[in-house]
Write a protein that holds these residues in place. Structure first.
Motif, PDB file in Angstrom:
ATOM      1  N   SER A 121    -104.685  36.012 -17.987  1.00  0.00           N
ATOM      2  CA  SER A 121    -104.418  35.062 -16.349  1.00  0.00           C
ATOM      3  C   SER A 121    -103.232  33.858 -17.011  1.00  0.00           C
ATOM      4  N   LYS A 125     -99.693  34.116 -15.227  1.00  0.00           N
ATOM      5  CA  LYS A 125     -99.038  32.741 -14.686  1.00  0.00           C
ATOM      6  C   LYS A 125     -97.785  32.302 -15.178  1.00  0.00           C
ATOM      7  N   GLU A 129     -94.160  32.167 -13.480  1.00  0.00           N
ATOM      8  CA  GLU A 129     -93.297  30.665 -13.353  1.00  0.00           C
ATOM      9  C   GLU A 129     -92.182  30.913 -13.955  1.00  0.00           C
TER      10      GLU A 129
END
Length: 131
Positions: A121, A125, A129
């Motif tokens: 995760s 992420k 980003e």
């Protein structure tokens, strides 16, 4: 061809219960170029689940397939790369209790290190980003 692998796979699944997890990769040239490319660079989530299961894992497929290469490099499954390896690998899987234990321990370690939901995760992420 694929039908032969499919029939062998069905028979193997009937023969083993929860004592051994199985994975088989195609040896045939895949008709669809995209499917062939995906197979060479991807890995099924079933493999990660199998590694984390604490159950012996046996895989059969060419070492050019990413998942087979991954299992060999991480020494976390019994792997037969071709017909010539098949008999000896299966005999080793069935008879070598020391290696059975080592493979299970290694698989659990690899699953914890590389297939961790929290870690994955965070990586996803971070990638999102950066986009």
């Amino acid at each position: 061809g694929r039908q032969t692998i499919g029939n062998a796979w069905s028979a193997a699944k009937k023969l083993v219960s929860d004592d051994i997890r199985l994975d088989a990769a195609y040896f045939d040239v895949v008709d669809d170029e995209m499917t062939a490319e995906v197979q060479m660079v991807s890995m099924s989530t079933k493999i990660a689940d199998s590694l984390a299961s604490g159950i012996l894992f046996f895989a059969y497929g060419p070492s050019e397939v990413f998942s087979i290469k991954y299992l060999i490099e991480n020494e976390c499954a019994f792997v037969a790369k071709n017909k010539n390896d098949l008999k000896d690998t299966i005999l080793n899987l069935v008879e070598n209790q020391k290696e059975q234990k080592e493979k299970i321990e290694k698989a659990l370690s690899v699953a914890k290190m590389n297939h961790n939901n929290d870690l994955n995760s965070r990586i996803l992420k971070s990638v999102c980003e950066d986009v």
